[in-house]
Design an enzyme around this catalytic site. Structure first.
Site: not given
Ligand code: GLN
Length: 559
Positions: A397, A524, A526
């Protein structure tokens, strides 16, 4: 529906979630279908707006629910897919009651905690327990409800009262209360003390609930006379007093409960006749295998580390699931990203040097998800180091966005390239806000939950690792994304977006083909990792970091 309620006494942090999940595991291993509900007596509607550094990670579900990390334990232990409604909070209950009041549903009545809030809680529990979560049709046989917090807290009172009413209305053969408590050891003689447990059971009884089983947490196994004493004072048969002493890894917990015949006591209370003992071979094998791992693999986690490893719980679980498959012992090197930055070199040279030493000692680098601009430049330095030195790298992410920024700056020479999240006026916005939601409301406005990624080519590491499928579904939680207008330039320079969403505009997976393993994922992965089915990107990182990636890819290619 049969309910098993798991409450907690004395102190928080006793591992109530793991206990409740483990109860689910042994019941499932007896052949029952199990679902679960977690009650969090806080006023937030959901965990989405809470800091992971205060409350542990925010777990994300397929349906986009941002929930308590205990739901992650349930999904991993029971191999189920839960819904956002499986996490009940005070906020959600009050909101539903107030919405009804505004609509005029209670016209003429005074709306009160009892009966309106308590009825709403019972209705919610009864409704949600009917949702199938294991991929089969029809409701489960047993619903395990974990009541967060400690009995006696003001916050949990309406829930306790409502659960008392529920136990009465469903009848004794459909309700089993398991109370988790602490038996501390005090003084030089090392006596196991029963008083805190006695008090918390008394508290529970005063509220109208009688525990059928006690689960006592302790450092060492409980002594027999201590069990007898607890039985007498707490009015629970000694056979129903179970002990979870400290164990080397959490997969031992279901085994410990099975050895003490917890399933028999619960099934008896619920009037279910199953005589076969729980099939837990896979759990025994995993728990023992984990303990016997000796070959270490060091992964640098470059993030905001504040000492609370629960902040990255699912990431750590996914790494350890991958390590078990690769027969490696996970060693996590925590690197606070801001310590890598040049400013740290001036302000705290020792800390800066130590952070770089830690980063360089690792066989693989992981930049996990995150929000806010602190330590961003340090993460960019870590991504650069991994790219230039051909160290296996996984960006999750925010971690993927970081590697795109780094690549734009270093390879495309775009000075000041950044995400508009961190620099609104950047001359080269390579990561931008791409709303599926609103910019003014922070709660539940992100791109959340399961979305499809289509592979653009089968000739890339991740497609092969995922088993040469056309598409994958993973869970998302972000607002910002790779700027589609910069994709061509990035790809020409060697950063390839091998996975995209169905519109083709949202970049989901990136790789640098000219690198042993440099992978970024906008989702994500995970959150869907399972002990016996590790998340693919994490598996790739561990395989690459241990030099096993190419033989592995050859072996899956041959299959
Ligand atoms: N802050 C980034 C976004 O909003 C990444 C978010 C995250 O890593 N969950 O896109």
């Amino acid at each position: 529906m049969k309910y098993v309620l798991v409450s907690g006494g004395v102190v928080s942090g006793l591992g109530k979630g793991v206990t409740a999940s483990s109860i689910g595991v042994i019941l499932k291993a007896c052949g029952l279908r199990v679902t679960s509900i977690k009650i969090d007596p806080y006023l937030n509607t959901d965990a989405g707006t809470m800091s992971p550094f205060e409350h542990g990670e925010v777990f994300v579900l397929d349906d986009g629910g941002e929930v308590d990390l205990d739901l992650g334990n349930y999904e991993r232990f029971l191999d189920v897919t839960l819904t956002k409604d499986n996490n009940i909070t005070t906020g959600k209950i009050y909101q539903s009651v107030i919405d009804k009041e505004r609509k005029g549903d209670y016209l003429g009545k005074t709306v009160q905690v009892i009966p309106h809030i308590t009825d709403a809680i019972q209705d919610w529990i009864k409704g949600v327990s009917q949702i199938p979560v294991d991929g089969k049709e029809g409701p489960a046989d047993v619903c395990v409800i974990e009541l967060g917090g400690t009995v006696g807290d003001i916050e949990s009172m309406p829930f306790i009262e409502s659960l008392r009413q529920l136990s009465y209305s469903v009848g004794p053969e459909n309700f089993c209360l398991v109370h988790v408590s602490l038996v501390p050891v005090i003084g030089v003689v090392g006596e196991q003390k029963t008083k805190p447990t006695q008090h918390s059971v008394r508290e529970l009884r005063a509220l109208g609930l009688t525990p059928h089983l006690l689960v006592c947490r302790s450092y060492q196994p409980l002594l027999e006379n201590v069990k007898e004493k607890l039985s007498q004072f707490c009015h629970v048969p000694s056979g129903n007093i179970l002990n979870i002493h400290d164990v080397p890894n959490i997969w031992h917990v279901p085994l410990l409960l099975r050895d003490q015949k917890a399933h028999e006591a619960i099934l008896k209370q619920l009037n279910i006749s199953i005589s076969k003992s729980p099939a837990l071979e896979e759990w025994t094998e995993r728990a023992e295998r984990y303990d016997s791992l000796t070959t270490p693999i060091k992964i640098a986690m470059v993030g905001k580390y504040t000492g609370l490893s629960d902040s990255y719980l699912s990431v750590l679980k996914a790494l350890s699931h991958a390590c078990i498959v690769c027969s490696l012992k996970l060693s996590v090197e925590w690197v606070t990203s801001s310590d890598l930055e040049d400013v740290a070199a001036k302000e705290a040279p020792d800390v800066h040097a130590a952070a770089w030493k830690a980063l360089k000692s690792a066989a693989g680098v992981l930049v996990p998800g995150g929000f806010g601009d602190r330590g961003i430049e340090g993460k960019i330095l870590a991504a650069k180091y991994a790219r230039e030195n051909r160290i296996p790298y996984l960006g999750v992410c925010l971690g993927m966005q970081i590697s795109v920024i780094e690549f734009a700056r270093s390879v495309l020479g775009l000075e000041g390239a950044n995400s508009t999240e961190f620099d609104e006026h950047t001359p080269h916005p390579c990561v931008i806000f791409m709303p599926e939601g609103s910019k003014t409301h922070m709660g539940s406005t992100m791109r959340l939950g399961s979305r499809k990624t289509l592979f653009q080519t089968s000739d890339c590491i991740t497609a092969k690792l995922y088993g040469n499928v056309q598409s994958v579904e993973e869970r998302h939680r972000h607002r910002y994304e790779v700027n589609p207008y910069m994709v061509d330039d990035l790809e020409k320079a060697g950063l390839v977006f091998v996975g995209r969403d169905e519109s083709g505009k949202r970049m989901e997976i990136m790789e640098i083909p000219d690198h042993p393993f440099y992978v970024g994922v906008q989702f994500h992965p995970e959150f869907k990792s399972r002990p016996n089915k590790p998340s693919v990107p994490y598996l790739g990182l561990i395989l690459a970091a241990s030099g096993q990636l190419n033989p592995y890819l050859r072996s899956v290619g041959e299959k």
